[in-house]
Design a protein around this motif. Structure first.
Motif, short mmCIF file in Angstrom:
data_model
loop_
_atom_site.label_atom_id
_atom_site.label_comp_id
_atom_site.label_asym_id
_atom_site.label_seq_id
_atom_site.Cartn_x
_atom_site.Cartn_y
_atom_site.Cartn_z
N GLN A 34 -112.33 78.20 80.16
CA GLN A 34 -111.23 77.33 80.54
C GLN A 34 -110.01 78.17 80.91
O GLN A 34 -109.78 79.23 80.32
N PRO A 35 -109.20 77.73 81.88
CA PRO A 35 -108.01 78.49 82.27
C PRO A 35 -106.98 78.56 81.14
O PRO A 35 -106.81 77.61 80.39
N VAL A 36 -106.32 79.72 81.04
CA VAL A 36 -105.26 79.88 80.03
C VAL A 36 -104.00 79.16 80.49
O VAL A 36 -103.86 78.80 81.65
N VAL A 37 -103.07 78.99 79.56
CA VAL A 37 -101.80 78.32 79.85
C VAL A 37 -100.69 79.34 79.67
O VAL A 37 -100.65 80.06 78.67
N VAL A 65 -90.74 77.64 74.43
CA VAL A 65 -89.61 78.57 74.48
C VAL A 65 -90.01 79.97 74.01
O VAL A 65 -89.27 80.91 74.25
N THR A 66 -91.14 80.11 73.33
CA THR A 66 -91.65 81.43 72.98
C THR A 66 -93.10 81.53 73.45
O THR A 66 -93.78 80.52 73.60
N ALA A 67 -93.53 82.76 73.67
CA ALA A 67 -94.90 83.01 74.13
C ALA A 67 -95.27 84.44 73.73
O ALA A 67 -94.52 85.12 73.03
N ALA A 68 -96.41 84.89 74.21
CA ALA A 68 -96.87 86.25 73.92
C ALA A 68 -95.88 87.26 74.49
O ALA A 68 -95.23 87.02 75.50
N THR A 69 -95.76 88.39 73.82
CA THR A 69 -94.88 89.45 74.31
C THR A 69 -95.67 90.58 74.96
O THR A 69 -95.08 91.40 75.66
N GLY A 75 -98.14 87.78 85.65
CA GLY A 75 -96.79 88.23 85.36
C GLY A 75 -96.00 87.32 84.43
O GLY A 75 -94.83 87.55 84.18
N VAL A 76 -96.63 86.27 83.91
CA VAL A 76 -95.96 85.31 83.03
C VAL A 76 -96.64 85.37 81.66
O VAL A 76 -97.86 85.41 81.58
N PRO A 77 -95.87 85.35 80.57
CA PRO A 77 -96.48 85.39 79.24
C PRO A 77 -97.41 84.19 78.99
O PRO A 77 -97.11 83.08 79.40
#
Length: 106
Positions: A34-37, A65-69, A75-77
């Motif tokens: 499945q595609p990631v978000v 408002v937060t995601a992986a670092t 190019g997007v977390p």
């Protein structure tokens, strides 16, 4: 903190039990088929049970408002199971109930 990546098939609800679904997951990176978000995606909420008298409910959309670092897709977390979100218009969070267990990011 490390956590499982969220994907299209992850079970995500609003704080009031409504089902949240990502509007446009990232199709070029898949986990468990499945595609990631990513953090850029807005979630739509259906079936929110919050109907206050004269209040600001029910939940309609949500943004994280937060995601992986350290893990990115295009190019997007990417979103993790412990990422923090805010629903509009209630200001309450989404709750990622179940995610795939195989791929972990931080």
């Amino acid at each position: 903190m490390p956590g499982p990546l969220l994907h299209l098939g992850a079970t995500v609800t609003c704080s009031h039990g409504g089902q949240a679904i990502p509007t446009a997951p990232f199709p070029r990176l898949q986990v468990s088929g499945q595609p990631v978000v990513t953090q850029a995606v807005t979630y739509t909420v259906a079936g929110c049970g919050f109907v206050p008298p004269g209040g600001n409910g029910p939940c309609v959309t949500a943004n994280f408002v937060t995601a992986a670092t350290r893990v990115f897709a295009g190019g997007v977390p990417v979103l993790l199971q412990d990422s923090i979100s805010v629903c509009t218009p209630t200001g309450t969070p989404l709750i990622p109930v179940q995610a795939q267990p195989r791929v972990v990011g931080s």
